[in-house]
Enzyme design. Structure first.
Site, PDB file in Angstrom:
ATOM      1  N   GLY A  11      14.294   7.076  -8.403  1.00  0.00           N
ATOM      2  CA  GLY A  11      15.069   7.364  -9.621  1.00  0.00           C
ATOM      3  C   GLY A  11      15.985   8.552  -9.409  1.00  0.00           C
ATOM      4  NE  ARG A  72      13.403   2.433  -8.825  1.00  0.00           N
ATOM      5  CZ  ARG A  72      12.990   3.594  -9.297  1.00  0.00           C
ATOM      6  NH1 ARG A  72      12.167   4.349  -8.608  1.00  0.00           N
ATOM      7  NH2 ARG A  72      13.381   4.024 -10.462  1.00  0.00           N
ATOM      8  CG  ASP A 103       5.149   9.743  -6.988  1.00  0.00           C
ATOM      9  OD1 ASP A 103       6.137   9.021  -7.244  1.00  0.00           O
ATOM     10  OD2 ASP A 103       4.128   9.772  -7.704  1.00  0.00           O
ATOM     11  CB  THR A 125      11.424  13.041 -10.145  1.00  0.00           C
ATOM     12  OG1 THR A 125      10.953  12.460 -11.368  1.00  0.00           O
ATOM     13  CG2 THR A 125      10.404  14.062  -9.701  1.00  0.00           C
ATOM     14  CG  ASP A 127       9.304  11.391 -14.710  1.00  0.00           C
ATOM     15  OD1 ASP A 127       9.826  11.406 -15.837  1.00  0.00           O
ATOM     16  OD2 ASP A 127       9.270  10.374 -13.996  1.00  0.00           O
ATOM     17  CG  ASP A 129       6.127  12.768 -11.633  1.00  0.00           C
ATOM     18  OD1 ASP A 129       7.018  13.259 -10.909  1.00  0.00           O
ATOM     19  OD2 ASP A 129       5.977  11.553 -11.808  1.00  0.00           O
ATOM     20  NE  ARG A 171       7.685   3.853 -16.732  1.00  0.00           N
ATOM     21  CZ  ARG A 171       8.498   3.442 -15.772  1.00  0.00           C
ATOM     22  NH1 ARG A 171       8.022   2.962 -14.654  1.00  0.00           N
ATOM     23  NH2 ARG A 171       9.790   3.527 -15.915  1.00  0.00           N
TER      24      ARG A 171
HETATM   25  P1  ADP Z   1      10.448   7.676  -6.643  1.00  0.00           P
HETATM   26  O1  ADP Z   1      10.764   8.244  -5.309  1.00  0.00           O
HETATM   27  O2  ADP Z   1      11.406   8.138  -7.701  1.00  0.00           O
HETATM   28  O3  ADP Z   1       8.985   7.843  -7.001  1.00  0.00           O
HETATM   29  P2  ADP Z   1       9.937   4.826  -6.039  1.00  0.00           P
HETATM   30  O4  ADP Z   1       8.489   4.916  -6.337  1.00  0.00           O
HETATM   31  O5  ADP Z   1      10.692   3.650  -6.521  1.00  0.00           O
HETATM   32  O6  ADP Z   1      10.743   6.104  -6.583  1.00  0.00           O
HETATM   33  O7  ADP Z   1      10.111   4.917  -4.444  1.00  0.00           O
HETATM   34  C1  ADP Z   1      11.402   4.911  -3.874  1.00  0.00           C
HETATM   35  C2  ADP Z   1      11.367   4.157  -2.560  1.00  0.00           C
HETATM   36  O8  ADP Z   1      10.473   4.789  -1.639  1.00  0.00           O
HETATM   37  C3  ADP Z   1      10.868   2.721  -2.643  1.00  0.00           C
HETATM   38  O9  ADP Z   1      11.828   1.811  -3.117  1.00  0.00           O
HETATM   39  C4  ADP Z   1      10.524   2.461  -1.186  1.00  0.00           C
HETATM   40  O10 ADP Z   1      11.680   2.198  -0.424  1.00  0.00           O
HETATM   41  C5  ADP Z   1       9.959   3.818  -0.738  1.00  0.00           C
HETATM   42  N1  ADP Z   1       8.486   3.772  -0.831  1.00  0.00           N
HETATM   43  C6  ADP Z   1       7.713   3.827  -1.930  1.00  0.00           C
HETATM   44  N2  ADP Z   1       6.412   3.665  -1.625  1.00  0.00           N
HETATM   45  C7  ADP Z   1       6.351   3.481  -0.300  1.00  0.00           C
HETATM   46  C8  ADP Z   1       5.301   3.243   0.645  1.00  0.00           C
HETATM   47  N3  ADP Z   1       4.036   3.141   0.242  1.00  0.00           N
HETATM   48  N4  ADP Z   1       5.625   3.123   1.938  1.00  0.00           N
HETATM   49  C9  ADP Z   1       6.911   3.222   2.359  1.00  0.00           C
HETATM   50  N5  ADP Z   1       7.940   3.423   1.534  1.00  0.00           N
HETATM   51  C10 ADP Z   1       7.678   3.566   0.236  1.00  0.00           C
END
Ligand code: ADP
Length: 319
Positions: A11, A72, A103, A125, A127, A129, A171
């Site tokens: 995000g 994503r 995260d 982020t 949030d 968090d 969330r």
């Molecule tokens: P944020 O970083 O804001 O928490 P996301 O949870 O959507 O956002 O994670 C962003 C991107 O990080 C995902 O689309 C993916 O490419 C990568 N990612 C998330 N989880 C994993 C994972 N377990 N292993 C490898 N890459 C990951």
């Protein structure tokens, strides 16, 4: 290390641009080449990579969103996806990567590091968090957006003598709700980290009404449930005219505040310092106004918690 990369992922949040700028300028200051990777891990896999110069990050410190775009990328969760990413980094001669995101993005950075490619995470982020830092980049701006909305809603709430339920983002984390509720003088703040008692909320609203209060504001973090449902319940239980405002995505955009720009500048530059010291698998943060770094794995194992003292204070001040 002579070449590093930077990407924004997950995000978006206001201040990400200021962090990218800091990474680029600090690296060039240290005579290191920097490459921007577009669209997060998705652009890493497809090779949307370009060398950035001092001027590439001019005129962005004050802009919301992210100039490097974000995405994503489910493919990056697979080992094949990450191998493609590493192949691209090797093709460009990039030896270390700064990942600005939440995260989920940290998880990608951790896995790349485990595959032998050093990464440093920067918390971006709204949030707030992410464990291991008091503040994340974008939180302060989102907070100010919410406060601005609450102040405006308060005007109309007073004029019409209504109760307003304001649903804010969060969330899993109640930080935006708690901080904005405290700063906005809300009657009740509903966060995912604490159970709420509808009876308490209703009796507080009735008490306020009986002593002549013209308006009441209830802040609900989206993780607690729908603001609309909660508004309906309140109206039914109190008989007071109740309106609901769901703030939504306006909380993610806008000009970053000074606090977010400064935080982003400090954290972005610090991430480069760590990479140049050969430290991968770390994430940066700020605690008690000191720059800190932690093992990404340890941080991902921890759970962010809201400040319980602040939550208690918000209850004490809204009797
Ligand atoms: P944020 O970083 O804001 O928490 P996301 O949870 O959507 O956002 O994670 C962003 C991107 O990080 C995902 O689309 C993916 O490419 C990568 N990612 C998330 N989880 C994993 C994972 N377990 N292993 C490898 N890459 C990951």
């Amino acid at each position: 290390m002579k070449r590093i990369g930077v990407l924004t992922s997950g995000g978006d949040s206001p201040g990400m641009n200021a962090a990218v700028r800091a990474v680029v300028r600090k690296a060039i200051y240290q005579e290191v080449e920097v490459f921007g990777i577009y669209n997060g891990y998705s652009g890493l896999i497809s090779g949307k990579i370009e060398k950035l110069e001092l001027g590439s990050v001019g005129d962005i410190i004050h802009r919301g969103g992210t100039k490097l775009y974000t995405a994503r990328c489910p493919e990056f969760k697979t080992i094949e996806g990450r191998k493609k990413g590493i192949a691209q980094l090797e093709k460009f001669g990039i030896e270390g990567l700064v990942v600005i995101g939440g995260d989920g993005s940290y998880m990608g950075a951790k896995k790349l590091t485990e595959m032998g490619f050093p990464c440093v995470g920067v918390p971006g982020t709204i949030d707030n968090d992410i464990p291991g830092t008091d503040f994340t980049i974008g939180f302060d701006t989102a907070l100010n957006t919410v406060i601005d909305a609450i102040d405006k809603i308060r005007d109309t709430a007073t004029s019409h003598e209504r109760t307003y339920v304001v649903e804010v983002m969060g969330r899993h984390a109640g930080d935006i709700a708690l901080w904005s509720g405290l700063a906005g003088g809300a009657e009740s703040i509903l966060i995912p980290e604490a159970d709420y008692d509808m009876g308490d909320i209703v009796s507080k609203l009735k008490r306020g009404h009986d002593r002549g209060k013209k308006h009441s504001i209830i802040i609900v973090a989206e993780g607690v449930g729908s603001g609309v449902d909660i508004g309906e319940k309140i109206e039914r239980a109190t008989g007071l005219e109740t309106r609901v405002s769901v703030l939504g995505y306006i909380q993610r955009g806008g000009t970053p505040t000074a606090a977010d720009r400064v935080l982003a500048s400090r954290l972005g530059a610090y991430a480069v310092e760590l990479l140049l010291e050969g430290k991968g698998g770390r994430c940066v943060g700020i605690q008690s106004n000191e720059l800190v770094n932690h093992d990404i794995l340890e941080i991902l194992d921890q759970k962010h918690s809201v400040d319980q003292n602040m939550y208690k204070l918000s209850q004490e001040l809204s009797i």
